[in-house]
Design an enzyme around this catalytic site. Sequence first.
Site, mmCIF file in Angstrom:
data_model
loop_
_atom_site.group_PDB
_atom_site.id
_atom_site.type_symbol
_atom_site.label_atom_id
_atom_site.label_comp_id
_atom_site.label_asym_id
_atom_site.label_seq_id
_atom_site.Cartn_x
_atom_site.Cartn_y
_atom_site.Cartn_z
ATOM 1 N N CYS A 54 0.810 -1.236 0.000
ATOM 2 C CA CYS A 54 0.000 0.000 0.000
ATOM 3 C C CYS A 54 0.837 1.277 0.000
ATOM 4 O O CYS A 54 0.543 2.223 -0.739
ATOM 5 C CB CYS A 54 -0.946 -0.008 1.198
ATOM 6 S SG CYS A 54 -0.172 -0.543 2.726
ATOM 7 N N HIS A 58 -2.979 6.339 4.552
ATOM 8 C CA HIS A 58 -1.545 6.454 4.837
ATOM 9 C C HIS A 58 -1.071 7.819 4.333
ATOM 10 O O HIS A 58 -1.460 8.253 3.243
ATOM 11 C CB HIS A 58 -0.742 5.399 4.066
ATOM 12 C CG HIS A 58 -0.900 3.988 4.572
ATOM 13 N ND1 HIS A 58 -1.631 3.642 5.695
ATOM 14 C CD2 HIS A 58 -0.381 2.820 4.088
ATOM 15 C CE1 HIS A 58 -1.547 2.329 5.871
ATOM 16 N NE2 HIS A 58 -0.813 1.816 4.908
#
Length: 348
Positions: free
Chosen positions: A131, A244
């Site tokens: 990710c 994130h």
Amino acid sequence: MSAKEVVVAVAGATGAVGREMLKTLEQRNFPASKVIALASSRSAGKTVPYRGGELVVQELTEKSFEGVDIAIFSAGGGTSQKFSPHAVKSGCVVVDNSSAWRMDDRCPLVVPEVNAHALEKHNGIIANPNCSTIQMVVALQPIHEAAKIRRVVVSSYQAVSGTGQKGIEELEKQVRQLFNMQDPDVSVYPYQIAFNCLPHIDVFLDNDYTKEEMKMVNETVKIMEDPGIKVTATTVRVPVFYGHSEAGNIETEKKITAKEARVILSRAPGVKVLDNPRENIYPMAIDAAGEDEVFVGRIREDETIANGLNMWVVADNIRKGAALNAVQIAEVLVAEGLLGVKDPDMFL
Ligand code: A2P
């Protein structure tokens, strides 16, 4: 999108990413004639939501892939290592979200905005990158094309959903316990994550970096197909549920101004620039959650080197960082007629 309809299996359908994969297939109107939800025997018979109804979860077995065209896996590395070869044996193309196949030379590692062409030569298993790497390379590729990147120094601020459902539950529970003056239960992470930052994601390696940090180093070179790009990373788990964030310092061969970088990035596929410091506009995890784009802001020239930029890159780790990227890969496979496998025994 081609008119062809395909049979799709989602392996790990009960997990945080698996559920998002089903939602993404539905929202993007993926041309599936049938979707099969697979998970462990613990979940067999349970249901997961899909297209306003429910899919009954089936146990993932070696036989799950007969008549399936595409299997999207997000069930952990061990599960993928065990079952993906059987999917390929059945003629099914696997898009795998775990780290099991990412650095395997037989498996393309793909972010469609960067290297969709790598899908043309697939052998049945396609790896979805980590990710943190996905959102970083979506932002780096346009800069690399314009000015050739030499070195990237990145620090990440990663949400607990990256650890799966159990990470989400651990943060929720600890916050509740602390507000009730109780000691927090610590089980998923080595220390309390609520109101804390842990410079530790995945296991420590012999070089004292974490595996997550080395994924960012090695996967970036494979996806961007340029071993000249040197990456060094510090990855940090923070008490955020979704999204994130990354602070990146980028050194380029050619000079590129912050203004030029803003223009280039605002035209880049999959990127949305949010960068107006005077109005307090910059990307934040709470805004990126649930969105498809990689958001870039705080674009500044690094005043300590000749050709350097600083930027802040934020994306929904479960969506672009996992489910959406995998579904985008599946979309290219369908649209470009890249289904089917050449050698069904390759991974057995
Ligand atoms: P299950 O819910 O039956 O355990 P997360 O990353 O959110 O923890 O989700 C992991 C996903 O991977 C879940 O859907 C989980 O199913 C699935 N999974 C884990 N181990 C296996 C296994 N051995 N076989 C099939 N699915 C598995």
